[in-house]
Design an enzyme around this catalytic site. Structure first.
Site, PDB file in Angstrom:
ATOM      1  N   LYS A   1      -3.811 -10.638  -7.230  1.00 20.29           N
ATOM      2  CA  LYS A   1      -5.124 -10.948  -6.651  1.00 20.29           C
ATOM      3  C   LYS A   1      -6.187  -9.948  -7.128  1.00 20.29           C
ATOM      4  CE  LYS A   1      -5.634  -8.452  -2.349  1.00 20.29           C
ATOM      5  NZ  LYS A   1      -6.310  -8.397  -1.095  1.00 20.29           N
TER       6      LYS A   1
ATOM      7  N   LYS B   1     -10.473  -4.749  -4.903  1.00 22.40           N
ATOM      8  CA  LYS B   1     -11.507  -3.752  -5.170  1.00 22.40           C
ATOM      9  C   LYS B   1     -10.908  -2.399  -5.528  1.00 22.40           C
ATOM     10  CE  LYS B   1     -13.067  -3.934  -0.462  1.00 22.40           C
ATOM     11  NZ  LYS B   1     -11.935  -3.640   0.433  1.00 22.40           N
TER      12      LYS B   1
ATOM     13  N   LYS C   1       0.830  -1.217   0.000  1.00 18.35           N
ATOM     14  CA  LYS C   1       0.000   0.000   0.000  1.00 18.35           C
ATOM     15  C   LYS C   1       0.859   1.259   0.000  1.00 18.35           C
ATOM     16  CE  LYS C   1      -4.374  -1.765   0.955  1.00 18.35           C
ATOM     17  NZ  LYS C   1      -5.720  -1.624   1.405  1.00 18.35           N
TER      18      LYS C   1
HETATM   19  P1  ATP Z   1      -8.198  -3.267  -1.253  1.00 24.10           P
HETATM   20  O1  ATP Z   1      -8.088  -3.481  -2.724  1.00 24.10           O
HETATM   21  O2  ATP Z   1      -8.961  -2.023  -0.873  1.00 24.10           O
HETATM   22  O3  ATP Z   1      -6.924  -3.435  -0.514  1.00 24.10           O
HETATM   23  P2  ATP Z   1      -9.241  -5.902  -1.014  1.00 24.10           P
HETATM   24  O4  ATP Z   1     -10.145  -6.145  -2.172  1.00 24.10           O
HETATM   25  O5  ATP Z   1      -7.904  -6.521  -1.039  1.00 24.10           O
HETATM   26  O6  ATP Z   1      -9.143  -4.373  -0.708  1.00 24.10           O
HETATM   27  P3  ATP Z   1      -9.858  -6.260   1.802  1.00 24.10           P
HETATM   28  O7  ATP Z   1     -10.855  -5.309   2.378  1.00 24.10           O
HETATM   29  O8  ATP Z   1      -8.426  -6.008   2.075  1.00 24.10           O
HETATM   30  O9  ATP Z   1     -10.058  -6.397   0.232  1.00 24.10           O
HETATM   31  O10 ATP Z   1     -10.212  -7.728   2.247  1.00 24.10           O
HETATM   32  C1  ATP Z   1     -11.465  -8.198   2.718  1.00 24.10           C
HETATM   33  C2  ATP Z   1     -11.438  -9.700   2.828  1.00 24.10           C
HETATM   34  O11 ATP Z   1     -11.464 -10.290   1.527  1.00 24.10           O
HETATM   35  C3  ATP Z   1     -10.185 -10.282   3.506  1.00 24.10           C
HETATM   36  O12 ATP Z   1     -10.542 -11.392   4.306  1.00 24.10           O
HETATM   37  C4  ATP Z   1      -9.323 -10.710   2.358  1.00 24.10           C
HETATM   38  O13 ATP Z   1      -8.444 -11.743   2.707  1.00 24.10           O
HETATM   39  C5  ATP Z   1     -10.370 -11.184   1.361  1.00 24.10           C
HETATM   40  N1  ATP Z   1      -9.911 -11.033  -0.016  1.00 24.10           N
HETATM   41  C6  ATP Z   1      -9.573  -9.878  -0.630  1.00 24.10           C
HETATM   42  N2  ATP Z   1      -9.223 -10.085  -1.906  1.00 24.10           N
HETATM   43  C7  ATP Z   1      -9.358 -11.431  -2.115  1.00 24.10           C
HETATM   44  C8  ATP Z   1      -9.143 -12.271  -3.236  1.00 24.10           C
HETATM   45  N3  ATP Z   1      -8.745 -11.798  -4.387  1.00 24.10           N
HETATM   46  N4  ATP Z   1      -9.367 -13.587  -3.099  1.00 24.10           N
HETATM   47  C9  ATP Z   1      -9.779 -14.097  -1.917  1.00 24.10           C
HETATM   48  N5  ATP Z   1     -10.004 -13.357  -0.827  1.00 24.10           N
HETATM   49  C10 ATP Z   1      -9.797 -12.044  -0.902  1.00 24.10           C
END
Ligand code: ATP
Ligand code: LTN
Length: 336
Positions: A199, A202, A117
């Site tokens: 991965k 969002k 980040k």
């Molecule tokens: P950002 O892009 O804002 O960092 P993010 O999409 O990575 O957000 P988080 O809010 O960090 O999402 O994560 C919420 C939950 O979803 C956590 O338990 C994380 O492990 C899970 N998660 C996020 N992205 C994935 C993915 N691509 N596959 C599986 N689990 C995920």
């Protein structure tokens, strides 16, 4: 433990619209786990964590409410489970401050999410971003959680939570339950549709890289059609074919089929047909969630009621732990 039952806690940041990755990697597993009568479940809308990256206030408010409604729409019962906003329970930042004083710079420096980040937001490497895992530790430890279901990427934060809790318990006795992480069997890491080595996230700038939980049918089908694969033309589940592997993972998560069953079904078909089947499976999985979300959006009083009741319930348990911590540390109680 609460009332002799195991406690589970998890949450997501309320930043933008959650993706199919968040749903399959986290939310869907929570729903399965919350069916167990012998577990008390807490699910946070982690809005304090969201501001480690600059947010537009109106968007943050909207994202938080959407996230709460999506938790419920996906199947979390808001009466049986405590679904609450992190910012409604002041014990979270209070405990985080205390735990900051039991956490080392070197430990935070190793966190890969911080490094990622910080690289992504080099104009705003704030100390909140740096101590993000300490706030997460506070979220978990306040509720004496035994189990914390998360996607694979959050396991490092869970390890640090255990380290902090053990350190604190080592000094003051058994104050905190030591939590276990739990990564679901399937969907642990859903990859980007545009770069299957990354991965699905969002905050990805390319809208074609991820499926939002509220995308309509045409959008979902179009995004899968554009999904990056490879030039081999053979449907196989292999690490050197990350695009196809990801599509198969998504298909299996949505249909409940095994990889072998899926491979048998797609035997001899082309990538175009695979993409169409995966798209349809996702549309079918999300349709009832989207319908329930729409109903909730139209029932403001019901949603407001849930927010209020659950904030009180979460505060009750959180304050119990916080009082104990303050006493152990040596703070003076307010005279009666
Ligand atoms: P950002 O892009 O804002 O960092 P993010 O999409 O990575 O957000 P988080 O809010 O960090 O999402 O994560 C919420 C939950 O979803 C956590 O338990 C994380 O492990 C899970 N998660 C996020 N992205 C994935 C993915 N691509 N596959 C599986 N689990 C995920
Ligand atoms: N950092 C988590 C969100 C989160 C969380 C938590 C998850 C904040 N506090 C407590 C589990 C338990 C993430 O998914 N990015």
């Amino acid at each position: 433990m609460i009332d002799g039952k195991k406690t589970m806690l998890s949450g997501m940041q309320s930043t933008g619209m959650i993706t199919l990755g968040n749903y399959l990697g986290a939310l869907k597993n929570w729903v399965t786990l919350s069916d167990d009568e012998d577990i008390n479940c807490f699910y946070g809308i982690m809005d304090l964590h969201s501001i480690t990256v600059r947010q537009d206030p109106a968007n943050l408010r909207k994202s938080a409410r959407n996230l709460l409604m999506l938790y419920i729409a996906a199947g979390l019962d808001p009466v049986k489970n405590c679904i609450f906003y992190q910012s409604h329970v002041p014990a979270h930042p209070e405990l985080a401050w205390i735990l900051n004083c039991y956490t080392y710079m070197g430990e935070m420096n190793r966190m890969t999410q911080f490094k990622d980040k910080a690289a992504k937001h080099s104009d705003n490497i704030n100390t909140g971003l740096f101590t993000y895992p300490v706030l997460m530790a506070a979220d978990i430890l306040l509720y004496q959680a035994d189990l914390v279901p998360v996607g694979k990427d959050q396991m490092q934060h869970l390890e640090i939570t255990r380290d902090i809790a053990n350190r604190f318990n080592g000094i003051y006795g058994d104050v905190f339950t030591i939590p276990e992480g739990y990564v679901g069997k399937s969907g642990a890491k859903i990859m980007s549709l545009q770069d299957p080595t990354k991965k699905m996230s969002k905050s990805d700038e390319n809208p074609n890289a991820s499926i939002s939980l509220l995308d309509d049918k045409d959008t979902i089908m179009r995004k899968f059609k554009k999904a990056v694969t490879d030039s081999e033309g053979v449907i196989a589940y292999r690490d050197d074919k990350p695009g196809i592997k990801n599509l198969l993972d998504i298909y299996c998560c949505c249909t409940g089929k095994t990889v072998d069953e899926a491979l048998a079904e797609f035997n001899g078909l082309g990538y175009g047909q695979l993409k169409e089947c995966v798209g349809e499976a996702v549309v079918n999985e999300l349709a009832p969630i989207q319908q329930r979300f729409k109903e909730l959006s139209e029932d403001k009083a019901y949603v407001d009621g849930i927010i209020k009741t659950n904030a009180e319930k979460a505060s009750y348990y959180a304050n119990k732990t916080l009082r104990k911590v303050k006493k152990k540390v040596g703070f003076t109680e307010l005279p009666r």
